[in-house]
Design an enzyme around this catalytic site. Structure first.
Site, PDB file in Angstrom:
ATOM      1  N   ASP A   1     -14.123  -2.023  27.607  1.00 50.91           N
ATOM      2  CA  ASP A   1     -15.013  -1.692  28.718  1.00 50.91           C
ATOM      3  C   ASP A   1     -15.722  -0.377  28.414  1.00 50.91           C
ATOM      4  O   ASP A   1     -15.632   0.152  27.296  1.00 50.91           O
ATOM      5  CB  ASP A   1     -14.231  -1.624  30.034  1.00 50.91           C
ATOM      6  CG  ASP A   1     -13.297  -0.420  30.103  1.00 50.91           C
ATOM      7  OD1 ASP A   1     -13.097   0.246  29.044  1.00 50.91           O
ATOM      8  OD2 ASP A   1     -12.765  -0.142  31.194  1.00 50.91           O
TER       9      ASP A   1
ATOM     10  N   LYS B   1     -14.545  -9.498  27.099  1.00 50.11           N
ATOM     11  CA  LYS B   1     -13.783  -8.456  27.799  1.00 50.11           C
ATOM     12  C   LYS B   1     -12.960  -9.062  28.922  1.00 50.11           C
ATOM     13  O   LYS B   1     -11.737  -8.828  29.018  1.00 50.11           O
ATOM     14  CB  LYS B   1     -14.737  -7.406  28.370  1.00 50.11           C
ATOM     15  CG  LYS B   1     -14.016  -6.259  29.070  1.00 50.11           C
ATOM     16  CD  LYS B   1     -14.968  -5.404  29.885  1.00 50.11           C
ATOM     17  CE  LYS B   1     -15.229  -6.057  31.229  1.00 50.11           C
ATOM     18  NZ  LYS B   1     -15.941  -5.179  32.173  1.00 50.11           N
TER      19      LYS B   1
END
Length: 374
Positions: free
Chosen positions: A260, A242
């Protein structure tokens, strides 16, 4: 002699007649006696003869049976009309959903929600891309909501954003970068001093260890420069896929999907995927869009999750993509009540960045206040 001969002849004739008459009687008795003994033999013989007779008779019997069964076979189709008569019943059941679907336009938000799992792959791709286009119109100024001036600041800010808001990170990093502007500076920093600066972000001890560790790795392995490859970034302490995609997409212009918590929540609500693992979500969603759309798609989805489609109380009544959302109705559907749930610029409030892009300010967005200003 003649009388005697004639008389004798008569006697002889009578004897012959008697003998002749007696012979049949004896024959009868013998026949009756033999008949009684021969009866079983006759019966046996008759039985033996009857067997072929039965066989012979069985052939016609079979023919007769077959002729009797033949009508039964002919009657078999006669039993089939029974299911044919019942066949209209399923058709009526199939018609009901069509009528229900026809009545759905009265509630546009449920048009797609009627059978989201039954939609084809092509329909899913079209719906997903349409949602992204709609969000692009709603958030034309979408951007990474972390303040940064270079890749180093972005990678550190992204690591610090775990378990806190981007606003809190943006209010904390100015003091951090003012004291430690380069990887070399942060790598040689006193952990206790760094902890004191990062305290407002939460989990400050673990985050201090990560940012000092990644700074040392940048100095030792990459000459103090942030690498522009995924396989290199994920080797840095505290950096996962991420964080790596945030850096690649926004500091190097290389497409990536940022999965996320907001992204995970929304793509499952929209039935883009049922996966729960971030890597699998990334792969599933990435397959729905061209690679060139990945970075902006991430911004659109995350912005929508922060401003309208919240985790606990999504503002369904104020959602611009409600007609495309299978989860419409999970949140507040009343338009007036839903507007009160909006956040940031959608509610007339400041955004998360202290130094937002000019396009955001031009669109009516407001910069966030510094730490301790309000």
């Amino acid at each position: 002699m003649g009388e005697q001969g004639s008389d004798g002849g008569r006697k002889t004739a009578k004897a012959a007649k008697t003998a002749a008459a007696g012979a049949p009687a004896a024959a009868r008795e013998a026949a009756s006696a033999s008949g009684k003994r021969a009866a079983p033999a006759k019966e046996a013989a008759a039985g033996k003869k009857a067997t072929p007779g039965k066989k012979a008779a069985s052939a016609p019997a079979r023919k007769a049976a077959s002729s009797k069964k033949a009508p039964a076979a002919k009657k078999a189709p006669a039993k089939k009309p029974a299911p044919l008569k019942k066949a209209p019943a399923p058709k009526k059941q199939l018609v009901a959903p069509k009528k229900a679907t026809a009545s759905v336009p009265a509630a546009p938000a449920k048009t797609v929600a009627a059978h989201p799992r039954g939609e084809s792959r092509t329909a899913l791709v079209r719906r997903a891309r349409r949602i992204n286009r709609e969000l692009a119109e709603v958030y034309p100024y979408a951007h990474p909501e972390l303040d940064f001036d270079n890749p180093f600041q972005l990678v550190v800010a992204t690591v610090l954003s775990a378990q806190t808001t981007d606003l809190r990170v943006n209010q904390t990093t100015p003091a951090l970068f003012a004291k430690y502007p380069t990887p070399e500076d942060l790598a040689a920093a006193d952990p206790e001093e760094v902890e004191e600066i990062l305290r407002p972000t939460g989990f400050f001890r673990a985050k201090t260890k990560s940012v000092i560790g990644l700074s040392k790795a940048l100095v030792e392995q990459f000459g103090g420069e942030v690498p522009g490859r995924l396989e290199d970034l994920v080797k840095l302490p505290g950096v996962g896929r991420k964080t790596a995609f945030v850096v690649l997409g926004n500091a190097f212009g290389r497409p990536g999907i940022t999965v996320d918590t907001h992204f995970q929540r929304l793509v499952r609500r929209w039935k883009w995927t049922d996966e729960t693992d971030p890597d699998k979500i990334e792969a599933a969603v990435g397959a729905l869009f061209p690679k060139s759309d990945w970075t902006d798609l991430s911004h659109h989805v995350i912005w929508h999750g922060r401003r309208i489609c919240h985790a606990r109380k999504p503002a369904c009544g104020a959602c611009p993509i409600a007609p495309l959302c299978p989860a419409y109705g999970e949140g507040e559907t009343d338009p007036e009540k839903a507007r009160k749930l909006l956040k940031y610029e959608k509610a007339g409030q400041p955004g998360q960045r202290l130094k937002p892009p000019q396009a955001y300010l031009d669109a009516g967005g407001r910069a966030a206040p510094p730490l301790g200003a309000g």
